[in-house]
Write a protein that holds these residues in place. Structure first.
Motif, PDB file in Angstrom:
ATOM      1  N   ASP A 384      -4.766   9.716   6.556  1.00 21.43           N
ATOM      2  CA  ASP A 384      -4.181   8.886   5.513  1.00 21.43           C
ATOM      3  C   ASP A 384      -5.259   8.372   4.572  1.00 21.43           C
ATOM      4  O   ASP A 384      -6.371   8.019   4.992  1.00 21.43           O
ATOM      5  CB  ASP A 384      -3.437   7.686   6.125  1.00 21.43           C
ATOM      6  N   ALA A 386      -5.919   5.866   0.767  1.00 17.97           N
ATOM      7  CA  ALA A 386      -5.445   4.639   0.113  1.00 17.97           C
ATOM      8  C   ALA A 386      -5.050   4.875  -1.333  1.00 17.97           C
ATOM      9  O   ALA A 386      -4.865   3.925  -2.084  1.00 17.97           O
ATOM     10  CB  ALA A 386      -6.530   3.566   0.181  1.00 17.97           C
ATOM     11  N   GLN A 439       1.693   3.836   4.062  1.00 20.22           N
ATOM     12  CA  GLN A 439       0.994   2.832   3.257  1.00 20.22           C
ATOM     13  C   GLN A 439       1.047   3.148   1.768  1.00 20.22           C
ATOM     14  O   GLN A 439       0.540   2.378   0.954  1.00 20.22           O
ATOM     15  CB  GLN A 439      -0.469   2.727   3.704  1.00 20.22           C
TER      16      GLN A 439
END
Length: 472
Positions: A384, A386, A439
């Motif tokens: 993952d 950001a 996220q």
């Protein structure tokens, strides 16, 4: 309006055989029944006529005897079982039984016999089929009738109908089974071609169709194998060309890198603009070197010359080593356990993971975490970042070579990182794809066979990226 799906090849062949067999069996059954019925009816009718003439002769002789009544004469005649005798004399009807009377004689037959001509017709008595025969007896001024119920003939015809129906049904079932067998034989070569093509696409370029003695298939088999041979040869030429070009560029690149390194050591002696130019050349040479390394690695992967020993290792440990080796010790690795183990070339897969980490840092505003999961017989690694994520329309294209997603094409990177990831994962029998991270960023999902549920290493399960992210 709902669209009707057309029948497949096997279903069409099976349906054709079934319908053809059913039609032929039905026509044969109907024809056989018609001929049989006509023959049995004709035989029964002839037998009834012969018996009626014999009985009529006895009745006539009896009525010639003076002083004998019609009832006595009918009682003296012994007709076959199921037959009833009647005599019409004057205006009266005489019967040897109470079950049959003048009303049971068809009017058409009475008219024919009354005109002096013997006749025969089919009728029904108490709902049962019967044959009625009439014989004129002008010598005694009477008309003789014999009505025979044909229950046995009806039972015989019923048995014939049942047998023919069973024959038609069994023939239809046999046609369906024959259709299934024929359809399997018809599509077997297609399945062989499809299976061979799938194995070739999955990473077994040496696979070929086996030779056949069938003259109708020999041309197809030969043409397919020739096509695959030509395709493999072309791919090998391209791979060799790419490897040769990359190798030939090594020497001048090494010379340039050495020269720039010498200039960097005397950097302070250069003017400011020369220093800027030197920095620009240094960055581009570094990018060029990484691109060249990636091209060489891709060439080795495609040619199959990178085969090294594969060892069983924990997926979480593998991810941790890749993070530590690339200077990302602060990135957490979550999940993973004793069951999340894979058998891989640690160096190759580690490099692929580093490419994913670099991709996250360059294009995803930083690597967030790595998650390891065991899902059935697969081990899944989730990477993952950001960043803002990858648009769905670009998630597959980014795995192509030199692909640049969105407006980030100017960002650093060789454009081959994700291609290397896809090729490496494919070589290990796994898949890679891009999705959306919870996220909000991009999530790259790498799936590899668990070490206790491995597929053959050369099975080449296609690393079909269902999405993508920006290339490293």
């Amino acid at each position: 309006m709902r669209r009707v799906r057309p029948l497949g090849l096997r279903a069409g062949v099976t349906a054709s055989f079934t319908l053809g067999a059913t039609a032929l069996a039905t026509l044969a059954a109907l024809g056989t029944y018609a001929v049989t019925r006509d023959y049995l009816l004709d035989q029964r009718e002839q037998a009834a006529v012969r018996q009626a003439f014999v009985d009529a002769s006895s009745v006539r002789d009896g009525l010639r005897t003076s002083g004998v009544t019609v009832g006595d004469v009918l009682g003296a005649v012994s007709p076959p079982t199921g037959s009833e005798l009647l005599v019409h004399r004057g205006e009266r009807w005489y019967s040897a039984s109470l079950q049959v009377g003048g009303d049971d004689v068809p009017a058409s037959l009475s008219t024919t016999v009354g005109a002096g001509t013997a006749g025969v017709t089919w009728t029904r008595v108490d709902g049962e089929p019967a044959v009625a025969v009439g014989v004129p007896l002008p010598a005694v001024a009477a008309e003789f009738y014999e009505v025979t119920v044909t229950e046995e003939l009806e039972r015989t015809l019923l048995a014939v109908r049942t047998a023919l129906a069973a024959f038609a049904l069994s023939t239809a079932v046999g046609g369906a089974l024959l259709g299934v067998w024929a359809s399997r034989r018809a599509v077997a070569p297609l399945h062989a071609v499809a299976g061979t093509a799938a194995r070739i696409a999955g990473g077994e370029p040496g696979t070929r169709l086996p030779p056949t003695t069938d003259p109708d298939l020999a041309t197809i088999v030969g043409s397919f194998n020739s096509m695959v041979d030509a395709l493999e040869e072309q791919i090998q030429r391209e791979v060799r060309f790419s490897a040769d070009v990359s190798h030939e560029l090594r020497s001048p690149l090494t010379t340039l890198v050495t020269s720039v390194a010498l200039l960097q050591r005397r950097r302070e002696e250069l003017p400011a603009r020369s220093q800027q130019a030197l920095d620009l050349v240094d960055r581009e040479l570094d990018r060029f070197a990484r691109t060249l390394d990636d091209l060489l690695e891709l060439a080795r992967l495609e040619s199959g010359t990178t085969a090294r020993e594969r060892v069983s290792t924990g997926a979480a440990d593998l991810a941790r080593q890749a993070l530590d080796g690339s200077g990302r010790r602060d990135v957490p690795v979550r999940g993973g356990g004793g069951a999340a183990r894979v058998r891989v070339d640690v160096e190759q897969v580690g490099r692929a993971l580093v490419n994913l980490f670099d991709n996250a840092d360059r294009h995803g505003e930083g690597l967030v975490e790595v998650v390891v999961q065991r899902v059935g017989d697969r081990v899944r690694l989730l990477v993952d970042d950001a960043g803002p994520g990858v648009p769905p329309a670009e998630r597959q294209r980014v795995f192509e070579r030199f692909a640049r997603a969105g407006s980030r094409g100017s960002l650093p990177g060789s454009g081959l990182g994700l291609s290397l990831v896809a090729e490496t994962v494919r070589a290990h029998g796994g898949t890679v794809r891009c999705a959306a991270s919870p996220q909000g960023g991009a999530r790259f999902v790498v799936e590899l066979p668990a070490s206790d549920a491995l597929v053959p290493a050369d099975a080449g399960a296609t690393a079909a990226p269902h999405g993508g992210g920006e290339p490293a």
